[in-house]
Design a protein around this motif. Sequence first.
Motif, PDB file in Angstrom:
ATOM      1  N   PRO B 368       0.839  -1.190   0.000  1.00  0.00           N
ATOM      2  CA  PRO B 368       0.000   0.000   0.000  1.00  0.00           C
ATOM      3  C   PRO B 368       0.875   1.241   0.000  1.00  0.00           C
ATOM      4  O   PRO B 368       1.850   1.309   0.745  1.00  0.00           O
ATOM      5  CB  PRO B 368      -0.765  -0.096   1.325  1.00  0.00           C
ATOM      6  N   TYR B 371       2.872   3.362  -5.251  1.00  0.00           N
ATOM      7  CA  TYR B 371       2.068   3.397  -6.466  1.00  0.00           C
ATOM      8  C   TYR B 371       2.901   3.593  -7.726  1.00  0.00           C
ATOM      9  O   TYR B 371       2.378   4.005  -8.745  1.00  0.00           O
ATOM     10  CB  TYR B 371       0.986   4.468  -6.343  1.00  0.00           C
TER      11      TYR B 371
ATOM     12  N   LEU D 355     -10.666   6.723  -3.919  1.00  0.00           N
ATOM     13  CA  LEU D 355     -11.005   5.380  -4.404  1.00  0.00           C
ATOM     14  C   LEU D 355      -9.771   4.648  -4.926  1.00  0.00           C
ATOM     15  O   LEU D 355      -9.682   3.427  -4.834  1.00  0.00           O
ATOM     16  CB  LEU D 355     -12.063   5.467  -5.511  1.00  0.00           C
ATOM     17  N   GLY D 356      -8.854   5.401  -5.492  1.00  0.00           N
ATOM     18  CA  GLY D 356      -7.654   4.794  -6.056  1.00  0.00           C
ATOM     19  C   GLY D 356      -6.552   4.612  -5.020  1.00  0.00           C
ATOM     20  O   GLY D 356      -5.453   4.192  -5.363  1.00  0.00           O
ATOM     21  N   GLY D 357      -6.852   4.947  -3.775  1.00  0.00           N
ATOM     22  CA  GLY D 357      -5.863   4.730  -2.719  1.00  0.00           C
ATOM     23  C   GLY D 357      -4.711   5.717  -2.767  1.00  0.00           C
ATOM     24  O   GLY D 357      -3.672   5.499  -2.163  1.00  0.00           O
ATOM     25  N   ARG D 358      -4.880   6.824  -3.486  1.00  0.00           N
ATOM     26  CA  ARG D 358      -3.791   7.789  -3.620  1.00  0.00           C
ATOM     27  C   ARG D 358      -3.786   8.819  -2.498  1.00  0.00           C
ATOM     28  O   ARG D 358      -2.848   9.596  -2.362  1.00  0.00           O
ATOM     29  CB  ARG D 358      -3.885   8.526  -4.968  1.00  0.00           C
ATOM     30  N   PRO D 361      -7.274   7.612   3.394  1.00  0.00           N
ATOM     31  CA  PRO D 361      -8.643   7.994   3.729  1.00  0.00           C
ATOM     32  C   PRO D 361      -8.810   8.463   5.173  1.00  0.00           C
ATOM     33  O   PRO D 361      -9.782   9.140   5.484  1.00  0.00           O
ATOM     34  CB  PRO D 361      -9.437   6.692   3.516  1.00  0.00           C
ATOM     35  N   ASP D 362      -7.865   8.119   6.026  1.00  0.00           N
ATOM     36  CA  ASP D 362      -8.007   8.467   7.432  1.00  0.00           C
ATOM     37  C   ASP D 362      -7.297   9.763   7.808  1.00  0.00           C
ATOM     38  O   ASP D 362      -7.781  10.538   8.604  1.00  0.00           O
ATOM     39  CB  ASP D 362      -7.492   7.328   8.317  1.00  0.00           C
ATOM     40  N   ARG D 363      -6.111   9.953   7.233  1.00  0.00           N
ATOM     41  CA  ARG D 363      -5.352  11.137   7.631  1.00  0.00           C
ATOM     42  C   ARG D 363      -4.303  11.511   6.617  1.00  0.00           C
ATOM     43  O   ARG D 363      -3.608  10.675   6.075  1.00  0.00           O
ATOM     44  CB  ARG D 363      -4.679  10.910   8.963  1.00  0.00           C
ATOM     45  N   PRO D 368       0.455   8.170   2.112  1.00  0.00           N
ATOM     46  CA  PRO D 368      -0.330   6.960   1.869  1.00  0.00           C
ATOM     47  C   PRO D 368       0.543   5.735   2.083  1.00  0.00           C
ATOM     48  O   PRO D 368       1.685   5.693   1.639  1.00  0.00           O
ATOM     49  CB  PRO D 368      -0.726   7.084   0.407  1.00  0.00           C
ATOM     50  N   GLY D 369       0.033   4.771   2.758  1.00  0.00           N
ATOM     51  CA  GLY D 369       0.793   3.550   2.947  1.00  0.00           C
ATOM     52  C   GLY D 369       1.522   3.510   4.274  1.00  0.00           C
ATOM     53  O   GLY D 369       1.839   2.443   4.784  1.00  0.00           O
ATOM     54  N   TYR D 371       1.078   3.524   7.640  1.00  0.00           N
ATOM     55  CA  TYR D 371      -0.024   3.463   8.585  1.00  0.00           C
ATOM     56  C   TYR D 371       0.431   3.256  10.027  1.00  0.00           C
ATOM     57  O   TYR D 371      -0.339   2.817  10.857  1.00  0.00           O
ATOM     58  CB  TYR D 371      -1.015   2.371   8.171  1.00  0.00           C
ATOM     59  N   THR D 373       0.888   3.907  13.658  1.00  0.00           N
ATOM     60  CA  THR D 373       0.072   4.742  14.520  1.00  0.00           C
ATOM     61  C   THR D 373       0.963   5.678  15.323  1.00  0.00           C
ATOM     62  O   THR D 373       1.611   5.263  16.262  1.00  0.00           O
ATOM     63  CB  THR D 373      -0.730   3.869  15.499  1.00  0.00           C
ATOM     64  N   ASP D 374       1.044   6.898  14.891  1.00  0.00           N
ATOM     65  CA  ASP D 374       1.730   7.855  15.769  1.00  0.00           C
ATOM     66  C   ASP D 374       0.686   8.839  16.247  1.00  0.00           C
ATOM     67  O   ASP D 374       0.073   9.543  15.482  1.00  0.00           O
ATOM     68  CB  ASP D 374       2.888   8.547  15.064  1.00  0.00           C
TER      69      ASP D 374
END
Lengths: 382, 382, 382, 382
Positions: B368, B371, D355-358, D361-363, D368-369, D371, D373-374
């Motif tokens: 993820p 890209y 939608l394309g994951g670019r 979606p959360d922050r 992107p990618g 993830y 947790t900080d």
Amino acid sequence: MNGNRFGRLFQVTTYGESHGEAMGVTVSGCPAGLELTTDDVQADLDRRKPGQSMISTSRDEPDAVTINSGIQDGYTTGTPIGMVIQNKDARSGKYEPFITAPRPSHGDFTYSAKFGTRNWGGGGRSSARETVNWVAAGAIAKKILSSVGIELKAHVNQIGDVRSDDVSFEQILEHSEENEVRCADPDAAAEMRELIDDYQEKGDSIGGSIYFEARGVPRGLGAPRFDSVESRLGQAMMSIPATTAFEFGLGREAREWAGHDRNDEWEFDENDDPRPVTNRHGGLQGGITTGEPIYGEVTLHAPTSIPKTQTTVDWETGEEKDVQVIGRHDPVLPPRGVPVVEAMLALTLVDFMLLGGRVNPDRLDDRPGAYETDYHPSRPET
Amino acid sequence: MNGNRFGRLFQVTTYGESHGEAMGVTVSGCPAGLELTTDDVQADLDRRKPGQSMISTSRDEPDAVTINSGIQDGYTTGTPIGMVIQNKDARSGKYEPFITAPRPSHGDFTYSAKFGTRNWGGGGRSSARETVNWVAAGAIAKKILSSVGIELKAHVNQIGDVRSDDVSFEQILEHSEENEVRCADPDAAAEMRELIDDYQEKGDSIGGSIYFEARGVPRGLGAPRFDSVESRLGQAMMSIPATTAFEFGLGREAREWAGHDRNDEWEFDENDDPRPVTNRHGGLQGGITTGEPIYGEVTLHAPTSIPKTQTTVDWETGEEKDVQVIGRHDPVLPPRGVPVVEAMLALTLVDFMLLGGRVNPDRLDDRPGAYETDYHPSRPET
Amino acid sequence: MNGNRFGRLFQVTTYGESHGEAMGVTVSGCPAGLELTTDDVQADLDRRKPGQSMISTSRDEPDAVTINSGIQDGYTTGTPIGMVIQNKDARSGKYEPFITAPRPSHGDFTYSAKFGTRNWGGGGRSSARETVNWVAAGAIAKKILSSVGIELKAHVNQIGDVRSDDVSFEQILEHSEENEVRCADPDAAAEMRELIDDYQEKGDSIGGSIYFEARGVPRGLGAPRFDSVESRLGQAMMSIPATTAFEFGLGREAREWAGHDRNDEWEFDENDDPRPVTNRHGGLQGGITTGEPIYGEVTLHAPTSIPKTQTTVDWETGEEKDVQVIGRHDPVLPPRGVPVVEAMLALTLVDFMLLGGRVNPDRLDDRPGAYETDYHPSRPET
Amino acid sequence: MNGNRFGRLFQVTTYGESHGEAMGVTVSGCPAGLELTTDDVQADLDRRKPGQSMISTSRDEPDAVTINSGIQDGYTTGTPIGMVIQNKDARSGKYEPFITAPRPSHGDFTYSAKFGTRNWGGGGRSSARETVNWVAAGAIAKKILSSVGIELKAHVNQIGDVRSDDVSFEQILEHSEENEVRCADPDAAAEMRELIDDYQEKGDSIGGSIYFEARGVPRGLGAPRFDSVESRLGQAMMSIPATTAFEFGLGREAREWAGHDRNDEWEFDENDDPRPVTNRHGGLQGGITTGEPIYGEVTLHAPTSIPKTQTTVDWETGEEKDVQVIGRHDPVLPPRGVPVVEAMLALTLVDFMLLGGRVNPDRLDDRPGAYETDYHPSRPET
């Protein structure tokens, strides 16, 4: 996808944090021609609002609703109904200790883990304050349902290990609002009240459950499978903060019943239509309504915000610490949850009525099917 | 709206009646680059298929899946995966008596009330045969989840009043498929089996329940409220034919727990991140994952098709009559329901993984976030 | 989200690649009681299928549809209709040169850029072969529309710079299928045909456009704004492969019209209801139908697969190279696009009819609004 | 379904009538971590607002936005953003003549035909005032896009028969806001202005069009078919009041182009990736982005509210009558439509990016990618 939308044809969209500026809800898909005033909505908001009794939070919110659109001369116009409820009594200060030290079993940690941040005042978006929006929307749904002969009501049927006697729908209608616990069995209500007081005195809280029932739902409503009435009700009820179980009909107990005992045999009703002799199926067979009452139960766990000392960790300091959540918190959720369960039931049913073509999606003042265009636009009094 | 679609980004669409030509399911939203063969899907179909044992229907269906699209050289291409499972052993004749005389507690009446007609052979669309589609789709979801470290499994934890001991996830993985009841506690399994045989001999059936658990789900997944993990799981599980209750965490028992006892305190994990010391919350707080296992229970009522004599009415003749449903029917649902519950759990979780950006929606072979376009279209062997 | 679903209440879900096993489409939301056979669907498929004439690809596909579910004794049952069309004449070999060397203006590059791979045979999922699914679904939509008095038809109104005379709806109905170009003006059709032959001989291709019209659509259909009829039609038509423009009413020319000239004044119709004197508005005002014919145009660019030499690059070898797309390709798209445009128009309109409550969502054999349950399940011939 | 929702992951929900209490819009799906103030939103609202010049309505609306939720300390929190814009200068009186006598080519009749009533003041829900909501939501979308290198802009490229010269994206950025017509070609702008004045003096109005362009959109975005970028853009743009045509790339002119002339050949870019030598395809092939600029045109017909005398009928009196719409109306729509087109373009693109994951979606504050947790919850200044 973002958790603030419910309904397919009767669409509810919400926003708001516990200590934000305002809560807001937009209802679209309400047909034109429904008589509707802020009073209709306010009545249910008052049943949900804080500060009603000693067993609810003392936060002082008038929860006065403003309707910004969708109504003209006291009737809906078929266009979206935008409502706003200002937040008045937000005191965020006491939540500062929890910013980086999550309260046990609250959404503090998970919201921060997801968003990398959170609105920490009063629980922000994770607060049950959000349900004020649902109750406002539900009040509109109830009015539509009522206009087509569907009645629904909920009451508290268990707090801790105190369980209400089985009561009839009529008893629920008559007695559930007579006591602060909202239990239609007065003896159980008194016992529940005592239990709640006990827990509150100990700085603790207790769980409970809500029974709901809807009457007058026509048969043939719902769709197979993923859109069965129970699937959509399941989603609706499991959305309610603190819900851990959803049951309909015999619910969890059905696992202990034999087929022959549980099955409801058929007889003819007064119109020579088939009708189940009994209603162990809770009004739903194959996901579709039989015309019998729909009933079930929703379990709400004990409130997580309690004064009793608990251990947590602070991810900023890296230290363990004790927390006491001393604020304005309910010691038990079901009493204020009753209008919320009713709202979600109403929203689910009105959606199925629209999907099933039983309510004219454009306007209520014609009977379904009578689509003759008779123009009666609102006009000023002369 | 029509009951044959599940999922938001990982989208499942189904069709098929019990005695129709074929069952079919289309999966869209599966990223490219997943290694997938019909064998992967068939393995789960075989766990669900009829005729596995004496306690399942003797209908003889190979349930062989054909994949019509979406795969090339053994890998998914990111485009919709269309699957078909032919119905082979349909014998509709024995359902003729029920065409206008609904079987008790079946969907016979409600389908006819809704649609004015119904495919009456074998229960048509209301038959649990539909779940063959879900299991096929779920097999794909499981493969994706497995590739990102999420494992899930279900087993039968109660039949009638016989309840399994509490078993660990590892025990479920190891033992649940060792007996025909699919219960991971061998002693309970034997008792359950006896109970089922008793009911079957009496021409009756019995209810039960399924426990499910998922491990390795990252924290921060899910959305507030209407899209909380428990709402979507609730909808998913309540869609399963014969389900009357959905619970997660302490479930229905939470109503009897005090807040202080139920709350899960926080400690630091090996990475100095907060972790709940206990998991009474079932992996979900505020509707969002904590990273702890997600677990819960689903209650399935007793099969309604039983040989024992019952009363019904014939709406064509206007007469009461006795019915005996003598066919090829399961005396109990949970054993074959286990792969169905797993499928719905997998479909729900993979959807949240996509929505949360934890799985690349376009292709799995990049991590993820990575890209960069590196072209590696499949090409013929040289 | 994944491009294979259309419709809100009348829901179409598709799969299939040009050279895959089969194409498939599931239609849900079709009410029960519609008389429907494979012949109804086949008739439209035959109008779209390849190999009809010298100006269409010579690929030899019977495009024979199988209906797997949703029909009983010749009538729909209200449950999903699953259809499959096998691919028979796939010859992938000639596409090998393009695996890593994208054809100019095709989806070759973009599919690989998105998915990291693609089904390269015959264009895979990007092929217009997908529209076979739409035409199959559209045939069902047309039958429903026809049952409530809505007629629709399209014809080719321009190829290159050859434009059809303005023709009436009746002329389109009568003449559009009389020539291979599917243009209702015979003189223009002959000229178009010559033009197409010219381009084909040169190894080139040419663009064109399709005019569509629907009659009998009741007034008051559609919703404000994002769900206006033109928004949904826009989405529908722009989904058609090779479409670069969508227009309704005066379309693009409206930019040159003064308000006073374009506005349609009101008169009374035979029922003393308001009716526009003229129909420059294309049947839609404020996004909602006026009851006048809905008409518009769709532009399809020239086919991109041409024998003429073009330059591309091979991302594997890193070299520029010449390509000639010599295969079985249409030199022009509109003639075979006519049934596709009709299908998308029908799918859009039937959806609005359902959303507007003008068609009973459960069953056609009752008039809308007549929801009395009269049971008439299908039963075997006696 | 009810016309007030746009977007799939970036979800916009609106309400409000021209002369109602307030307009409102809820944006959900905006990631946390976006710096956002009311000023960001206000800037675009000011570009759209009435009373900017002699060629726009003189209605005096400050269009001041209030943000009720979703923001903390100047950053978004990932939860829904609720915005309200009060209506201040509503004068409904002058609309009384039209209550039962519809203005030509307005939504007056169709809204009444659909809903049986309508909010008649100022056009109610059918008024373009609704677009204030879109522009507010679009401002947020633009900020996200800008953070990932996507720039977009529109300008007026035709009014009546006066057409702008072809201008570069840089010219549009630099010059389009320099004149009241919002045309980046100053000479054409002057001519357009003269033309508009002419029509206004005659009590008439005139049509026009808007050109839009987006740069920096990554390749591989969009999905096949029904979710192609052009389908979703088509829906978005056709939702704009008064739009009668949507085109991208060569648009309507593509019908006259030969394949060989229209096709864009491939070359290598500076990274040795394939890039089209030309961009006649408008940035989209197979419905998916090539990385080249996305561009197109939207046609807006002339405003229908004109002082010039027109004929209508009164359905209450049953009489024909003359109407003159003398109020505060724009003589031309494109100048104020420019920010609306930009908003719809931005909303469409940000949705595809999610939608394309670019976009995470959360922050936004993580790439992107990434993830991990900080935790960085907002906290009060110390």
